[in-house]
Design a protein around this motif. Structure first.
Motif, PDB file in Angstrom:
ATOM      1  N   TYR A 100       0.820  -1.201   0.000  1.00 21.10           N
ATOM      2  CA  TYR A 100       0.000   0.000   0.000  1.00 21.10           C
ATOM      3  C   TYR A 100       0.860   1.259   0.000  1.00 21.10           C
ATOM      4  CZ  TYR A 100      -3.416  -3.477   1.363  1.00 21.10           C
ATOM      5  OH  TYR A 100      -4.208  -4.598   1.396  1.00 21.10           O
ATOM      6  N   PHE A 101       0.592   2.142  -0.965  1.00 22.23           N
ATOM      7  CA  PHE A 101       1.346   3.389  -1.058  1.00 22.23           C
ATOM      8  C   PHE A 101       1.175   4.239   0.199  1.00 22.23           C
ATOM      9  CE2 PHE A 101       1.705   2.909  -5.747  1.00 22.23           C
ATOM     10  CZ  PHE A 101       3.021   3.347  -5.905  1.00 22.23           C
ATOM     11  N   PHE A 102      -0.054   4.316   0.726  1.00 23.49           N
ATOM     12  CA  PHE A 102      -0.281   5.223   1.845  1.00 23.49           C
ATOM     13  C   PHE A 102       0.441   4.766   3.110  1.00 23.49           C
ATOM     14  CE2 PHE A 102      -3.773   2.195   2.184  1.00 23.49           C
ATOM     15  CZ  PHE A 102      -3.867   1.949   3.540  1.00 23.49           C
ATOM     16  N   VAL A 103       0.637   3.457   3.279  1.00 26.03           N
ATOM     17  CA  VAL A 103       1.411   2.979   4.427  1.00 26.03           C
ATOM     18  C   VAL A 103       2.866   3.397   4.261  1.00 26.03           C
ATOM     19  CG1 VAL A 103       2.196   0.951   5.700  1.00 26.03           C
ATOM     20  CG2 VAL A 103      -0.138   1.018   4.790  1.00 26.03           C
ATOM     21  N   ARG A 104       3.393   3.174   3.085  1.00 18.82           N
ATOM     22  CA  ARG A 104       4.790   3.525   2.819  1.00 18.82           C
ATOM     23  C   ARG A 104       5.016   5.023   2.994  1.00 18.82           C
ATOM     24  NH1 ARG A 104       8.449   3.072  -2.638  1.00 18.82           N
ATOM     25  NH2 ARG A 104       6.917   4.568  -3.392  1.00 18.82           N
ATOM     26  N   LYS A 105       4.080   5.837   2.507  1.00 16.51           N
ATOM     27  CA  LYS A 105       4.243   7.289   2.624  1.00 16.51           C
ATOM     28  C   LYS A 105       4.196   7.739   4.082  1.00 16.51           C
ATOM     29  CE  LYS A 105       1.168   8.627  -0.474  1.00 16.51           C
ATOM     30  NZ  LYS A 105       0.419   9.541  -1.360  1.00 16.51           N
ATOM     31  N   THR A 106       3.375   7.082   4.888  1.00 20.71           N
ATOM     32  CA  THR A 106       3.333   7.418   6.314  1.00 20.71           C
ATOM     33  C   THR A 106       4.687   7.170   6.967  1.00 20.71           C
ATOM     34  OG1 THR A 106       0.974   6.915   6.466  1.00 20.71           O
ATOM     35  CG2 THR A 106       2.223   6.910   8.522  1.00 20.71           C
ATOM     36  N   LEU A 107       5.329   6.068   6.614  1.00 17.72           N
ATOM     37  CA  LEU A 107       6.635   5.766   7.201  1.00 17.72           C
ATOM     38  C   LEU A 107       7.700   6.740   6.700  1.00 17.72           C
ATOM     39  CD1 LEU A 107       6.560   1.874   7.162  1.00 17.72           C
ATOM     40  CD2 LEU A 107       6.174   3.412   9.071  1.00 17.72           C
ATOM     41  N   PHE A 108       7.629   7.135   5.428  1.00 21.72           N
ATOM     42  CA  PHE A 108       8.548   8.170   4.944  1.00 21.72           C
ATOM     43  C   PHE A 108       8.407   9.439   5.784  1.00 21.72           C
ATOM     44  CE2 PHE A 108       8.585   6.276   0.437  1.00 21.72           C
ATOM     45  CZ  PHE A 108       9.872   5.785   0.589  1.00 21.72           C
ATOM     46  N   MET A 109       7.162   9.846   6.022  1.00 24.25           N
ATOM     47  CA  MET A 109       6.932  11.068   6.786  1.00 24.25           C
ATOM     48  C   MET A 109       7.397  10.930   8.231  1.00 24.25           C
ATOM     49  SD  MET A 109       5.693  13.279   4.671  1.00 24.25           S
ATOM     50  CE  MET A 109       5.449  14.471   5.978  1.00 24.25           C
ATOM     51  N   LYS A 110       7.119   9.797   8.828  1.00 26.82           N
ATOM     52  CA  LYS A 110       7.422   9.620  10.248  1.00 26.82           C
ATOM     53  C   LYS A 110       8.919   9.573  10.522  1.00 26.82           C
ATOM     54  CE  LYS A 110       6.494   6.601  14.210  1.00 26.82           C
ATOM     55  NZ  LYS A 110       6.149   7.715  15.101  1.00 26.82           N
ATOM     56  N   TYR A 111       9.674   8.917   9.646  1.00 28.63           N
ATOM     57  CA  TYR A 111      11.071   8.639   9.956  1.00 28.63           C
ATOM     58  C   TYR A 111      12.062   9.495   9.173  1.00 28.63           C
ATOM     59  CZ  TYR A 111       9.315   4.723  12.631  1.00 28.63           C
ATOM     60  OH  TYR A 111       8.649   3.960  13.558  1.00 28.63           O
ATOM     61  N   SER A 112      11.589  10.554   8.511  1.00 23.68           N
ATOM     62  CA  SER A 112      12.485  11.417   7.747  1.00 23.68           C
ATOM     63  C   SER A 112      12.551  12.803   8.370  1.00 23.68           C
ATOM     64  CB  SER A 112      12.009  11.533   6.297  1.00 23.68           C
ATOM     65  OG  SER A 112      11.986  10.271   5.675  1.00 23.68           O
ATOM     66  N   SER A 113      13.742  13.342   8.427  1.00 27.36           N
ATOM     67  CA  SER A 113      13.945  14.701   8.945  1.00 27.36           C
ATOM     68  C   SER A 113      14.046  15.726   7.825  1.00 27.36           C
ATOM     69  CB  SER A 113      15.222  14.751   9.804  1.00 27.36           C
ATOM     70  OG  SER A 113      15.105  13.899  10.917  1.00 27.36           O
ATOM     71  N   ALA A 114      14.032  15.274   6.594  1.00 23.35           N
ATOM     72  CA  ALA A 114      14.012  16.160   5.424  1.00 23.35           C
ATOM     73  C   ALA A 114      13.657  15.319   4.205  1.00 23.35           C
ATOM     74  CB  ALA A 114      15.359  16.858   5.226  1.00 23.35           C
ATOM     75  N   PHE A 115      13.089  15.963   3.195  1.00 25.01           N
ATOM     76  CA  PHE A 115      12.839  15.342   1.900  1.00 25.01           C
ATOM     77  C   PHE A 115      13.729  16.031   0.872  1.00 25.01           C
ATOM     78  CE2 PHE A 115       8.304  13.337   1.829  1.00 25.01           C
ATOM     79  CZ  PHE A 115       8.625  12.565   2.933  1.00 25.01           C
ATOM     80  N   ILE A 116      14.475  15.240   0.123  1.00 25.43           N
ATOM     81  CA  ILE A 116      15.259  15.776  -0.992  1.00 25.43           C
ATOM     82  C   ILE A 116      14.692  15.169  -2.264  1.00 25.43           C
ATOM     83  CG2 ILE A 116      17.546  16.044  -2.008  1.00 25.43           C
ATOM     84  CD1 ILE A 116      18.693  15.646   0.805  1.00 25.43           C
ATOM     85  N   ILE A 117      14.250  16.033  -3.166  1.00 28.77           N
ATOM     86  CA  ILE A 117      13.509  15.603  -4.349  1.00 28.77           C
ATOM     87  C   ILE A 117      14.366  15.811  -5.592  1.00 28.77           C
ATOM     88  CG2 ILE A 117      11.339  15.781  -5.585  1.00 28.77           C
ATOM     89  CD1 ILE A 117      10.892  15.195  -2.649  1.00 28.77           C
ATOM     90  N   PHE A 118      14.813  14.731  -6.190  1.00 33.97           N
ATOM     91  CA  PHE A 118      15.546  14.785  -7.440  1.00 33.97           C
ATOM     92  C   PHE A 118      14.561  14.681  -8.605  1.00 33.97           C
ATOM     93  CE2 PHE A 118      19.023  14.170  -4.633  1.00 33.97           C
ATOM     94  CZ  PHE A 118      20.162  14.599  -5.313  1.00 33.97           C
ATOM     95  N   PRO A 119      14.993  14.980  -9.819  1.00 32.57           N
ATOM     96  CA  PRO A 119      14.085  14.879 -10.968  1.00 32.57           C
ATOM     97  C   PRO A 119      13.387  13.526 -11.027  1.00 32.57           C
ATOM     98  CG  PRO A 119      16.092  15.989 -11.636  1.00 32.57           C
ATOM     99  CD  PRO A 119      16.312  15.526 -10.224  1.00 32.57           C
ATOM    100  N   GLY A 120      12.066  13.574 -11.216  1.00 36.54           N
ATOM    101  CA  GLY A 120      11.290  12.342 -11.261  1.00 36.54           C
ATOM    102  C   GLY A 120       9.949  12.571 -11.918  1.00 36.54           C
ATOM    103  N   GLY A 121       9.089  11.564 -11.836  1.00 40.69           N
ATOM    104  CA  GLY A 121       7.797  11.603 -12.502  1.00 40.69           C
ATOM    105  C   GLY A 121       6.647  11.735 -11.529  1.00 40.69           C
ATOM    106  N   PHE A 122       5.538  11.060 -11.847  1.00 45.57           N
ATOM    107  CA  PHE A 122       4.331  11.194 -11.041  1.00 45.57           C
ATOM    108  C   PHE A 122       4.554  10.752  -9.595  1.00 45.57           C
ATOM    109  CE2 PHE A 122       1.328  10.644 -14.946  1.00 45.57           C
ATOM    110  CZ  PHE A 122       1.569  11.964 -15.297  1.00 45.57           C
ATOM    111  N   GLY A 123       5.258   9.639  -9.398  1.00 46.42           N
ATOM    112  CA  GLY A 123       5.485   9.153  -8.042  1.00 46.42           C
ATOM    113  C   GLY A 123       6.271  10.148  -7.211  1.00 46.42           C
ATOM    114  N   THR A 124       7.282  10.752  -7.834  1.00 46.57           N
ATOM    115  CA  THR A 124       8.087  11.757  -7.150  1.00 46.57           C
ATOM    116  C   THR A 124       7.241  12.975  -6.798  1.00 46.57           C
ATOM    117  OG1 THR A 124      10.039  11.006  -8.360  1.00 46.57           O
ATOM    118  CG2 THR A 124      10.167  13.177  -7.333  1.00 46.57           C
ATOM    119  N   MET A 125       6.392  13.394  -7.737  1.00 46.92           N
ATOM    120  CA  MET A 125       5.506  14.534  -7.476  1.00 46.92           C
ATOM    121  C   MET A 125       4.523  14.210  -6.354  1.00 46.92           C
ATOM    122  SD  MET A 125       6.241  17.044  -9.647  1.00 46.92           S
ATOM    123  CE  MET A 125       4.818  17.984 -10.170  1.00 46.92           C
TER     124      MET A 125
END
Length: 288
Positions: A175-200
């Protein structure tokens, strides 16, 4: 109000209840029983009707799982949260790096992601990615080169996405929403490199949660001014122009073309947040 809507609802409820209770088959019985089938000798060709029947039964079983058992799917969702929380509970402060799975090793963005992750790892941060190829692979590679923890949170897709070979911790999600919750919970910053829909998707998920104060503010840094320039111009001239966002919302996004500068921005923000927590122990830190 004539109550006709409620009458229809009650009728539907009773109809579905009757379907569930038809035959009074218990879940144990449904699980443990298997209908008898005609025996076919290994030396005889399987009748074509039997093949079609088996194919239909298999397809029907798959559809049943996905149309009739949503309440039970909650346990699968819960298991992904529990496993993710359990595995990631003791990782060091970590940075999430996102970008296209299609980026080749020869692309300058690949080298930049590797260098950015390496510098962050040397500064004391673990690195979290989606665990796949491209920018994710580059970032995980850089984390290992920097001597810190490399984490991948892979997602199950219709087209298989294999984990990259630079992972110390590898988690798989349905599930994408479970994975995204863990990204949010355990990350102190987001670094966004060039990407597509998933990156956006990851980018605007973070922006929305910070803007609405669902999570405490943390850096969101876009790497590549040329790639992101059109988006930034559109946000300023169109979205801000019609006041669908406020000027301070644009301050949530930083843009850089320098891995060393990105590392410095992340470290400075982390130290500021640490000081704020010491000054005000009751400060909201949200899910993180």
């Amino acid at each position: 109000m004539n109550g006709s809507g409620n009458h229809r609802d009650k009728t539907a409820t009773e109809r579905y209840k009757a379907l569930r209770q038809k035959g009074a088959v218990t879940d144990d019985e449904r699980l443990l029983s298997r209908p008898t089938q005609p025996l076919v000798s290994p030396n005889q060709p399987v009748p074509r009707e039997r093949i079609k029947e088996e194919e239909h039964a298999f397809e029907r079983a798959l559809n049943f799982d996905y149309t009739m058992t949503d309440p039970w799917r909650v346990f699968r969702i819960m298991s992904e949260f529990v496993n993710g929380f359990d595995v990631l509970a003791h990782i060091p402060p970590s940075i999430a790096i996102f970008g296209s799975a299609r980026t080749k090793a020869s692309d300058p963005s690949y080298a930049a992601a590797t260098e950015t992750a390496r510098l962050l790892a040397q500064a004391g941060f673990g690195v979290i990615t989606g665990g796949g190829p491209g920018i994710m692979e580059a970032a995980n590679k850089g984390a290992q080169e920097g001597g810190n923890l490399s984490i991948g949170c892979n997602i199950e897709l219709p087209f298989e996405q294999a984990s990259n070979p630079y992972l110390d911790i590898s988690l798989d999600f349905r599930y994408f929403f479970v994975r995204k919750t863990l990204f949010m919970k355990y990350s102190s910053a987001f670094i966004i490199f060039p990407g597509g829909f998933g990156t956006m998707d990851e980018l605007f998920e973070a922006l929305t949660l910070i803007q609405t104060k669902k999570v405490s503010n943390f850096p969101i840094i876009l790497y590549g001014s040329e790639y992101w320039g059109g988006l930034m111009d559109w946000l300023r001239t169109t979205m801000l122009g019609v006041e669908n966002i406020s000027p301070k919302d644009l301050d949530l996004l930083l843009v850089s073309d320098d891995p060393a500068e990105i590392c410095m921005l992340v470290c400075d923000a982390y130290q500021r947040n640490s000081q704020l927590e010491k000054v005000d122990s009751s400060r909201e830190t949200s899910i993180r």
